[in-house]
Design a protein around this motif. Sequence first.
Motif, PDB file in Angstrom:
ATOM      1  N   MET A 243       0.884  -1.225  -0.095  1.00  0.00           N
ATOM      2  CA  MET A 243      -0.050   0.067   0.140  1.00  0.00           C
ATOM      3  C   MET A 243       0.869   1.214  -0.186  1.00  0.00           C
ATOM      4  O   MET A 243       0.420   2.199  -0.560  1.00  0.00           O
ATOM      5  CB  MET A 243      -0.726   0.050   1.284  1.00  0.00           C
ATOM      6  N   ASN A 244       2.011   1.375   0.693  1.00  0.00           N
ATOM      7  CA  ASN A 244       2.830   2.307   0.952  1.00  0.00           C
ATOM      8  C   ASN A 244       3.493   2.651  -0.336  1.00  0.00           C
ATOM      9  O   ASN A 244       3.694   3.617  -0.972  1.00  0.00           O
ATOM     10  CB  ASN A 244       3.883   2.275   1.923  1.00  0.00           C
ATOM     11  N   TYR A 245       3.930   1.603  -1.226  1.00  0.00           N
ATOM     12  CA  TYR A 245       4.506   1.668  -2.447  1.00  0.00           C
ATOM     13  C   TYR A 245       3.544   2.333  -3.451  1.00  0.00           C
ATOM     14  O   TYR A 245       3.637   3.382  -4.196  1.00  0.00           O
ATOM     15  CB  TYR A 245       5.161   0.422  -3.124  1.00  0.00           C
ATOM     16  N   ALA A 246       2.312   1.666  -3.402  1.00  0.00           N
ATOM     17  CA  ALA A 246       1.320   2.074  -4.385  1.00  0.00           C
ATOM     18  C   ALA A 246       1.016   3.679  -4.221  1.00  0.00           C
ATOM     19  O   ALA A 246       0.749   4.449  -5.150  1.00  0.00           O
ATOM     20  CB  ALA A 246      -0.064   1.179  -4.112  1.00  0.00           C
ATOM     21  N   LYS A 247       0.755   4.117  -2.839  1.00  0.00           N
ATOM     22  CA  LYS A 247       0.816   5.553  -2.451  1.00  0.00           C
ATOM     23  C   LYS A 247       1.920   6.332  -3.095  1.00  0.00           C
ATOM     24  O   LYS A 247       1.487   7.607  -3.679  1.00  0.00           O
ATOM     25  CB  LYS A 247       0.505   5.742  -0.930  1.00  0.00           C
TER      26      LYS A 247
END
Length: 288
Positions: A243-247
């Motif tokens: 999720m952090n990467y996608a954000k």
Amino acid sequence: MNTKELLKKVRKIEIKTRRLSDHVFGGEYHSTFKGRGMTFSEVRQYQFGDDIRSIDWNVTARCNEPYIKVFEEERELTMMLMVDVSGSQLFGTQQQFKREIVTEIAATLAFSATQNNDKIGLILFTDAIELFIPPKKGRSHVLRIIRELIEFQPKSKKTDVSGALKFLSNVMKKKAIVFVLSDFIADDYQRTLKIVGGKHDLTGIRVYDRHEEEIPNLGMVPMEDEETGEVLLVNTGSKSTRMNYAKYYRERVDYFNDSFTRSGAGALSSRVDESYVKKLLGYFKRRG
């Protein structure tokens, strides 16, 4: 890559992209990027039959005989291709790397400009200016640009979009049609972009791979940053990591779109496995 292989690859790209520019983009490019009307050329002595409204009264007063201003239609344009050759361009999980698609797009644009008898120049950049080819006309010049796009080996793997835009402003004093081709996994270029966008006709073309948008769940995976060379062991099984990467990725994309919109510049994105032909054609038609 030896000379024979290079020439074969250049020829292959020329055949493909020239056909596209001849049959698809030639007319669209011409209607989208027109000349800038009438421009002053010179003054000459008044001759019988000349329009008296064209008399240059300042020169006439200095020379004690009538002179007129001569204007000519300004058709010729200059296209600058600014191409990101940083390490992240050598990424691709489909049939081609991002850099290969960027090369095809740049070649198509160059041949379209050639049809309009325009000059084409090239800037290859990382976090430094790797190569600058001043604008010129002609097929042989375009083929040189394609050769550089295929075989050039940059000294750096990092990216600095802002620095490249500043270099453009310094070397291009007259208004040009500028295409910036990159994955735009960068930030801190909005301010410079706004300045450059006020002077030049600017378009950003973002080329990306579908697997850059999110990390799949593959467990513990060693990942190398193409721009820094740093290798990290990443737990892709962690939902928060994904999720952090996608954000982070989405923030870079939003920054790209917002920066070009605020600068009054054009922007389009094309995935490696999508048809860049349709994307470019749609963009030209909207602009036209």
